[in-house]
Design an enzyme around this catalytic site. Structure first.
Site, PDB file in Angstrom:
ATOM      1  N   ASP A   1      -4.318   0.741  -9.550  1.00 52.01           N
ATOM      2  CA  ASP A   1      -5.745   0.426  -9.653  1.00 52.01           C
ATOM      3  C   ASP A   1      -6.177   0.145 -11.088  1.00 52.01           C
ATOM      4  O   ASP A   1      -6.884  -0.825 -11.358  1.00 52.01           O
ATOM      5  CB  ASP A   1      -6.569   1.586  -9.078  1.00 52.01           C
ATOM      6  CG  ASP A   1      -6.189   1.897  -7.647  1.00 52.01           C
ATOM      7  OD1 ASP A   1      -5.488   1.080  -7.025  1.00 52.01           O
ATOM      8  OD2 ASP A   1      -6.573   2.964  -7.147  1.00 52.01           O
TER       9      ASP A   1
ATOM     10  N   GLU B   1       0.845  -1.198   0.000  1.00 51.41           N
ATOM     11  CA  GLU B   1       0.000   0.000   0.000  1.00 51.41           C
ATOM     12  C   GLU B   1       0.878   1.245   0.000  1.00 51.41           C
ATOM     13  O   GLU B   1       1.849   1.328   0.758  1.00 51.41           O
ATOM     14  CB  GLU B   1      -0.900  -0.041   1.230  1.00 51.41           C
ATOM     15  CG  GLU B   1      -2.281   0.504   0.999  1.00 51.41           C
ATOM     16  CD  GLU B   1      -3.111  -0.310  -0.001  1.00 51.41           C
ATOM     17  OE1 GLU B   1      -3.018  -0.011  -1.220  1.00 51.41           O
ATOM     18  OE2 GLU B   1      -3.852  -1.207   0.417  1.00 51.41           O
TER      19      GLU B   1
ATOM     20  N   GLY C   1     -15.847   5.281  -2.963  1.00 51.63           N
ATOM     21  CA  GLY C   1     -15.181   5.778  -1.750  1.00 51.63           C
ATOM     22  C   GLY C   1     -14.870   4.689  -0.747  1.00 51.63           C
ATOM     23  O   GLY C   1     -14.567   4.960   0.407  1.00 51.63           O
ATOM     24  N   ALA C   2     -14.948   3.421  -1.172  1.00 47.20           N
ATOM     25  CA  ALA C   2     -14.720   2.310  -0.240  1.00 47.20           C
ATOM     26  C   ALA C   2     -13.325   1.712  -0.414  1.00 47.20           C
ATOM     27  O   ALA C   2     -13.011   0.683   0.169  1.00 47.20           O
ATOM     28  CB  ALA C   2     -15.788   1.234  -0.434  1.00 47.20           C
TER      29      ALA C   2
HETATM   30  C1  GLA Z   1      -5.138   4.509  -4.147  1.00 45.43           C
HETATM   31  C2  GLA Z   1      -4.379   4.924  -5.395  1.00 45.43           C
HETATM   32  C3  GLA Z   1      -3.322   3.878  -5.735  1.00 45.43           C
HETATM   33  C4  GLA Z   1      -2.454   3.571  -4.537  1.00 45.43           C
HETATM   34  C5  GLA Z   1      -3.296   3.309  -3.298  1.00 45.43           C
HETATM   35  C6  GLA Z   1      -2.467   3.170  -2.069  1.00 45.43           C
HETATM   36  O1  GLA Z   1      -5.877   3.357  -4.376  1.00 45.43           O
HETATM   37  O2  GLA Z   1      -5.257   5.056  -6.482  1.00 45.43           O
HETATM   38  O3  GLA Z   1      -2.558   4.322  -6.825  1.00 45.43           O
HETATM   39  O4  GLA Z   1      -1.513   4.577  -4.327  1.00 45.43           O
HETATM   40  O5  GLA Z   1      -4.234   4.326  -3.078  1.00 45.43           O
HETATM   41  O6  GLA Z   1      -1.695   2.026  -2.146  1.00 45.43           O
END
Ligand code: GLA
Length: 380
Positions: A168, A32, A118-119
């Site tokens: 993502d 993360e 937003g989850a």
């Molecule tokens: C969000 C961002 C990702 C990543 C995460 C944290 O989901 O879109 O790019 O940085 O936070 O890991």
């Protein structure tokens, strides 16, 4: 809404047959806030998704309807603008294609989603990836999945002001059923790691604390990492990102950093390492070891990176007390979902315990989603 009823609604409104595209949200097992530091992440698409019904309309107008929100927006290429509405994400995608020299033509679109916004399940990345994929198919732009991921990322940077990493959209576009992927965010390459569940399950606990990546807190974390790299680079010009740094090197530069910048960088360096270790354990199907790392990640997110919240901390503590194998807040932070890796025998006890106590503590009803690891964006 399923693909058949979406297509039927589209035909009712526009009187032609649409192409249907599915674009999933994602989980991230571990890794993360490492993606924008060129590190590793371990995401997978899930069985919650957007569905798009799309057809060319032979005009220069984009007519887009968010079915669930009962909102329709129409605009043309010269009306693209930044903002925080869902349409701005889509405008950013169109802009990315235009900047790559693609001939932009109008479309009619209906879309629906069962990804809670937003989850921390990347609904915005799925929105951008799915829409980009649909345009690419429809107009035969010949863009690769990687280019579509980069266009989706640029849309969030340029049109929404969220300086997100690549994880993502990459996960939404490249995932494979039954696997997580170890994604190298420096080389943009990935390896699929089949996830053998056996007696285990992945469960999301939605804290119902909504987060926003466009908030300054996310972008601030990114800046703290960049600040750390800048300091190290003065003496070690070969260092491009925190990916190139280990704990020993970081200690050397600690005196030149503020306490906060050090703490943020220290979390990231350790998290990149944890993700590598988790891949090793997953290859041996040692889910207990993966779970331990997830708890360590949460500790780091809470006390070093400071992107947690009382609700997520409470769920993780309760998980630990109930014998859940691994649990941590997932995604950008400040709420959203807690990802739990747990054996089937513990699942109901855990859910009942959270249900019984969470509301009394936080005056919100949590939600629980059992997760299946799914295929990335595809035509239906
Ligand atoms: C969000 C961002 C990702 C990543 C995460 C944290 O989901 O879109 O790019 O940085 O936070 O890991």
């Amino acid at each position: 809404m399923n693909p058949v009823s979406l297509a039927a609604s589209f035909k009712d409104q526009y009187h032609h047959t649409p192409m249907i595209v599915r674009a999933p949200g994602r989980i991230n097992l571990i890794g993360e806030h490492t993606d924008y530091n060129n590190g590793f992440v371990m995401p997978a698409a899930i069985d919650k998704h957007f569905l798009f019904a799309v057809a060319a309309n032979n005009t220069n107008q984009f007519n887009i309807q968010a079915v669930d929100l009962h909102e329709t927006i129409s605009f043309s290429l010269d009306e693209l603008k930044a903002g925080h509405h869902w349409s701005n994400y889509l405008m950013g995608v169109i802009d990315g294609m235009a900047r790559r020299g693609k001939k932009i033509e109008g479309v009619d679109v209906l879309f629906t989603s069962n990804i809670p916004a937003g989850a921390g399940l990347s609904s915005s990345a799925a929105l951008c990836s799915g829409f980009g994929f649909a345009l690419n198919e429809l107009f035969r732009y010949n863009l690769s999945r990687l280019e579509l991921a980069l266009i989706a990322q640029e849309s969030e940077h340029r049109f929404v002001g969220a300086q997100v990493g690549i994880m993502d959209m990459y996960a939404s576009l490249f995932s494979r059923t039954g696997s997580v992927m170890l994604l190298d965010c420096r080389s943009y390459t990935h390896e699929y790691l089949p996830f053998q569940f056996g007696n285990f399950e992945l469960l999301l606990v939605d804290t119902k604390v909504k987060h926003s990546l466009a908030s300054s807190a996310y972008n601030n974390r990114r800046q703290a990492c960049e600040e750390g790299v800048k300091i190290i680079k003065q003496n070690r010009p070969e260092v491009q990102s925190l990916r190139d740094v280990d704990e020993t090197v970081l200690q050397i530069f600690k005196p030149s950093m503020t306490e906060e910048v050090f703490r943020r960088c220290n979390y990231v360096v350790k998290e990149i390492d944890r993700t590598r270790q988790a891949a090793h354990h997953l290859k041996k199907n040692d889910l207990t070891a993966v779970g331990k790392l997830m708890y360590e990640t949460h500790r780091g997110l809470s006390s070093e990176y400071e992107v947690s919240c009382p609700e997520s901390d409470w769920v993780v503590t309760t998980a630990r007390e109930t014998g859940v194998t691994g649990a941590r807040q997932m995604g950008g932070g400040f709420g959203g979902c807690v990802l739990c890796l747990l054996s089937i025998s513990v699942k109901n006890i855990f859910i009942e315990k959270v249900k019984a106590k969470y509301f009394a503590q936080f005056e919100k009803e949590p939600d629980f989603y059992s997760i299946e690891l799914s295929e990335g964006v595809a035509l239906v």
